[in-house]
Design a protein around this motif. Structure first.
Motif, mmCIF file in Angstrom:
data_model
loop_
_atom_site.group_PDB
_atom_site.id
_atom_site.type_symbol
_atom_site.label_atom_id
_atom_site.label_comp_id
_atom_site.label_asym_id
_atom_site.label_seq_id
_atom_site.Cartn_x
_atom_site.Cartn_y
_atom_site.Cartn_z
ATOM 1 N N ALA A 199 0.890 -1.220 -0.020
ATOM 2 C CA ALA A 199 -0.051 0.055 0.000
ATOM 3 C C ALA A 199 0.955 1.430 -0.101
ATOM 4 O O ALA A 199 0.407 2.213 -0.614
ATOM 5 C CB ALA A 199 -0.742 0.060 1.323
ATOM 6 N N SER A 200 2.058 1.288 0.995
ATOM 7 C CA SER A 200 2.867 2.466 0.798
ATOM 8 C C SER A 200 3.413 2.687 -0.500
ATOM 9 O O SER A 200 3.519 3.719 -0.724
ATOM 10 C CB SER A 200 4.161 2.105 1.867
ATOM 11 O OG SER A 200 4.964 3.101 2.142
ATOM 12 N N LEU A 201 3.946 1.560 -1.364
ATOM 13 C CA LEU A 201 4.554 1.768 -2.481
ATOM 14 C C LEU A 201 3.684 2.405 -3.508
ATOM 15 O O LEU A 201 3.771 3.188 -4.368
ATOM 16 C CB LEU A 201 5.204 0.539 -3.025
ATOM 17 C CG LEU A 201 6.276 0.039 -2.354
ATOM 18 C CD1 LEU A 201 6.825 -1.271 -2.823
ATOM 19 C CD2 LEU A 201 7.602 0.929 -2.324
ATOM 20 N N ALA A 202 2.354 1.731 -3.366
ATOM 21 C CA ALA A 202 1.081 2.370 -4.323
ATOM 22 C C ALA A 202 1.215 3.899 -4.103
ATOM 23 O O ALA A 202 0.907 4.955 -4.947
ATOM 24 C CB ALA A 202 -0.277 1.865 -4.062
ATOM 25 N N THR A 203 1.070 4.270 -2.591
ATOM 26 C CA THR A 203 0.684 5.734 -2.341
ATOM 27 C C THR A 203 2.097 6.715 -2.903
ATOM 28 O O THR A 203 2.023 7.885 -3.368
ATOM 29 C CB THR A 203 0.635 5.975 -0.730
ATOM 30 O OG1 THR A 203 -0.420 5.054 -0.335
ATOM 31 C CG2 THR A 203 0.593 7.292 -0.325
ATOM 32 N N LEU A 204 3.407 6.045 -2.798
ATOM 33 C CA LEU A 204 4.627 6.654 -3.261
ATOM 34 C C LEU A 204 4.261 7.255 -4.632
ATOM 35 O O LEU A 204 4.728 8.017 -5.070
ATOM 36 C CB LEU A 204 5.709 5.768 -2.890
ATOM 37 C CG LEU A 204 7.100 6.391 -3.380
ATOM 38 C CD1 LEU A 204 7.341 7.614 -2.717
ATOM 39 C CD2 LEU A 204 8.145 5.104 -3.023
ATOM 40 N N ALA A 205 3.838 5.877 -5.355
ATOM 41 C CA ALA A 205 3.973 6.408 -6.892
ATOM 42 C C ALA A 205 2.695 7.287 -7.311
ATOM 43 O O ALA A 205 3.059 8.098 -8.194
ATOM 44 C CB ALA A 205 3.437 4.731 -7.473
ATOM 45 N N GLN A 206 1.761 7.428 -6.385
ATOM 46 C CA GLN A 206 0.549 8.256 -6.831
ATOM 47 C C GLN A 206 0.898 9.759 -6.247
ATOM 48 O O GLN A 206 0.446 10.723 -6.801
ATOM 49 C CB GLN A 206 -0.731 7.814 -6.018
ATOM 50 C CG GLN A 206 -1.917 8.613 -6.352
ATOM 51 C CD GLN A 206 -3.188 8.090 -5.803
ATOM 52 O OE1 GLN A 206 -3.284 7.202 -5.305
ATOM 53 N NE2 GLN A 206 -4.308 8.967 -6.325
ATOM 54 N N HIS A 207 1.476 9.830 -4.855
ATOM 55 C CA HIS A 207 1.551 11.001 -4.259
ATOM 56 C C HIS A 207 3.048 11.624 -4.090
ATOM 57 O O HIS A 207 3.165 12.817 -3.635
ATOM 58 C CB HIS A 207 0.930 11.054 -3.042
ATOM 59 C CG HIS A 207 -0.645 10.856 -3.099
ATOM 60 N ND1 HIS A 207 -1.658 11.687 -3.468
ATOM 61 C CD2 HIS A 207 -1.163 9.684 -2.768
ATOM 62 C CE1 HIS A 207 -2.792 11.238 -3.389
ATOM 63 N NE2 HIS A 207 -2.625 9.824 -2.977
ATOM 64 N N GLY A 208 4.141 10.618 -4.149
ATOM 65 C CA GLY A 208 5.512 11.107 -3.964
ATOM 66 C C GLY A 208 6.060 10.995 -2.372
ATOM 67 O O GLY A 208 6.939 11.293 -2.364
ATOM 68 N N PHE A 209 5.162 10.379 -1.706
ATOM 69 C CA PHE A 209 5.675 10.046 -0.501
ATOM 70 C C PHE A 209 5.090 8.446 -0.166
ATOM 71 O O PHE A 209 3.925 8.072 -0.429
ATOM 72 C CB PHE A 209 5.338 10.988 0.390
ATOM 73 C CG PHE A 209 3.793 11.205 0.616
ATOM 74 C CD1 PHE A 209 2.955 10.683 1.503
ATOM 75 C CD2 PHE A 209 3.330 12.477 0.077
ATOM 76 C CE1 PHE A 209 1.490 10.960 1.391
ATOM 77 C CE2 PHE A 209 1.839 12.611 0.053
ATOM 78 C CZ PHE A 209 1.159 11.980 0.735
ATOM 79 N N SER A 210 5.845 7.944 0.846
ATOM 80 C CA SER A 210 5.481 6.625 1.329
ATOM 81 C C SER A 210 4.608 6.908 2.529
ATOM 82 O O SER A 210 4.689 7.794 3.435
ATOM 83 C CB SER A 210 6.728 5.701 1.650
ATOM 84 O OG SER A 210 7.436 6.390 2.407
ATOM 85 N N VAL A 220 2.786 4.238 15.659
ATOM 86 C CA VAL A 220 3.148 5.378 14.752
ATOM 87 C C VAL A 220 2.753 5.536 13.662
ATOM 88 O O VAL A 220 2.878 4.422 12.917
ATOM 89 C CB VAL A 220 4.592 5.541 15.051
ATOM 90 C CG1 VAL A 220 5.082 6.843 14.441
ATOM 91 C CG2 VAL A 220 4.961 5.867 16.654
ATOM 92 N N HIS A 221 2.134 6.456 13.023
ATOM 93 C CA HIS A 221 1.821 6.741 11.588
ATOM 94 C C HIS A 221 3.003 7.792 11.055
ATOM 95 O O HIS A 221 3.103 8.595 11.816
ATOM 96 C CB HIS A 221 0.633 7.281 11.375
ATOM 97 C CG HIS A 221 -0.907 6.281 11.698
ATOM 98 N ND1 HIS A 221 -1.774 6.551 11.522
ATOM 99 C CD2 HIS A 221 -0.533 5.152 12.361
ATOM 100 C CE1 HIS A 221 -2.712 5.542 12.027
ATOM 101 N NE2 HIS A 221 -1.792 4.599 12.323
ATOM 102 N N ALA A 222 3.267 7.261 9.771
ATOM 103 C CA ALA A 222 4.375 8.223 9.302
ATOM 104 C C ALA A 222 4.239 8.182 7.905
ATOM 105 O O ALA A 222 3.813 7.606 7.163
ATOM 106 C CB ALA A 222 5.789 7.733 9.942
ATOM 107 N N VAL A 223 5.040 9.300 7.254
ATOM 108 C CA VAL A 223 5.222 9.460 5.753
ATOM 109 C C VAL A 223 6.727 9.401 5.756
ATOM 110 O O VAL A 223 7.460 10.038 6.422
ATOM 111 C CB VAL A 223 4.400 10.512 5.361
ATOM 112 C CG1 VAL A 223 2.958 10.538 5.223
ATOM 113 C CG2 VAL A 223 4.702 11.777 5.786
ATOM 114 N N GLY A 224 7.247 9.267 4.557
ATOM 115 C CA GLY A 224 8.500 9.348 4.044
ATOM 116 C C GLY A 224 8.796 9.657 2.732
ATOM 117 O O GLY A 224 8.168 9.330 1.657
ATOM 118 N N VAL A 225 10.119 10.354 2.306
ATOM 119 C CA VAL A 225 10.394 10.769 1.250
ATOM 120 C C VAL A 225 11.941 10.544 0.992
ATOM 121 O O VAL A 225 12.757 10.987 1.998
ATOM 122 C CB VAL A 225 10.171 12.233 0.908
ATOM 123 C CG1 VAL A 225 10.756 12.627 -0.419
ATOM 124 C CG2 VAL A 225 8.714 12.652 1.014
ATOM 125 N N ALA A 226 12.203 9.962 -0.015
ATOM 126 C CA ALA A 226 13.782 9.819 -0.494
ATOM 127 C C ALA A 226 14.228 11.145 -1.239
ATOM 128 O O ALA A 226 13.721 11.187 -2.460
ATOM 129 C CB ALA A 226 14.116 8.466 -1.285
#
Length: 274
Positions: A199-210, A220-226
């Motif tokens: 699900a995280s990789l799908a969100t990353l592809a759509q929104h630019g963050f995991s 803990v809930h979190a978002v990430g960016v490389a």
């Protein structure tokens, strides 16, 4: 940038033997000493020689000599009452040059702290090593997440938002190879995180963050960016975390993710000016 397979931790004597077959110039004694130090990272508590020997598959007399040497150099300390070793101050000092390796962090700390205070959580920067990410900077709100990520904290790549963002930056072949290694080395971790990772990789592809909805096990809930910012041979990864009860998944995507993307864009601009 370092490829996913360029560095691997040695966890047992058999790993060391495999490496030495392929790398005749590999310094086995040095590697054994570092393997002992690594035990205190994976399990940060005092260890007895017998425990280290059993865990690493290294003969106890060898472990004893190595521990005494590491103690003499300040990398281990010894509690005579418990007859246990624990990590020494020289190990902390050794990591300091790496943490301050770029002046960029000094320029973005105020923005990181402002975001942490605004969301009442934590904003962190890390890098990957083997199957993990290591935190090299964190700004937190006083009443932020239950497990505040201090400098030097280690988390699995697949269980962190920043690690998942890095994973999403790999090509398909690299990602499959990396996940196969996690599956072999840490089957419980990959099983626990499998659905959230996809699900995280799908969100990353759509929104630019995991994303990470509690897979690290601390509520803990979190978002990430490389980011595209190099840190030696690696790249800086950014993480933004809040207690899970504070933001629903939809709010995490709509509110928190875009703010972290903006922070990373600011950091990249600062880096380009240097």
């Amino acid at each position: 940038m370092t490829t996913p397979t360029a560095i691997r931790r040695l966890r047992h004597q058999t790993d060391l033997e495999d490496w030495r077959e392929d790398n005749p110039h590999f310094a086995g004694t040095l590697a054994k000493g570092l393997m002992i130090l690594q035990c205190f990272v994976t399990e940060p508590r005092p260890h007895a020689n017998s425990e280290l020997s059993d865990k690493l598959g290294i003969p106890r007399p060898t472990v004893t000599r190595l521990c005494q040497t590491l103690q003499a150099l300040g990398y281990l300390d010894h509690d005579a009452r418990l007859d246990r070793y624990f990590i020494g101050p020289a190990a902390v000092a050794l990591g300091y040059p790496y943490v301050i390796a770029t002046p960029l962090l000094a320029h973005i700390r105020p923005a990181m702290q402002a975001l942490a205070l605004s969301i009442e959580g934590a904003v962190s920067v890390g890098v990957t090593i083997d199957l993990d990410v290591i935190y090299i900077e964190s700004m937190v709100h006083e009443q932020g997440t239950l497990m505040r990520p201090a400098v030097g904290a280690v988390r699995g790549v697949v269980e962190t938002a920043m690690g998942r963002a890095w994973l999403g930056s790999l090509n398909a072949e690299q990602r499959r190879a990396f996940l196969a290694r996690v599956e072999q080395a840490r089957p419980q971790e990959i099983e626990r995180c499998r659905a959230g990772l996809q699900a995280s990789l799908a969100t990353l592809a759509q929104h630019g963050f995991s994303t990470n909805y509690g897979d690290s096990g601390y509520g803990v809930h979190a978002v990430g960016v490389a980011s595209r910012i190099p840190y030696g041979s690696r790249q800086l990864l950014f993480n933004c975390a809040v207690p899970g009860h504070r933001l629903k998944p939809k709010e995490l995507v709509q509110r928190l993710g875009p703010r972290l993307v903006d922070l990373v864009a600011f950091a990249e601009r600062q880096n380009s000016l240097r």
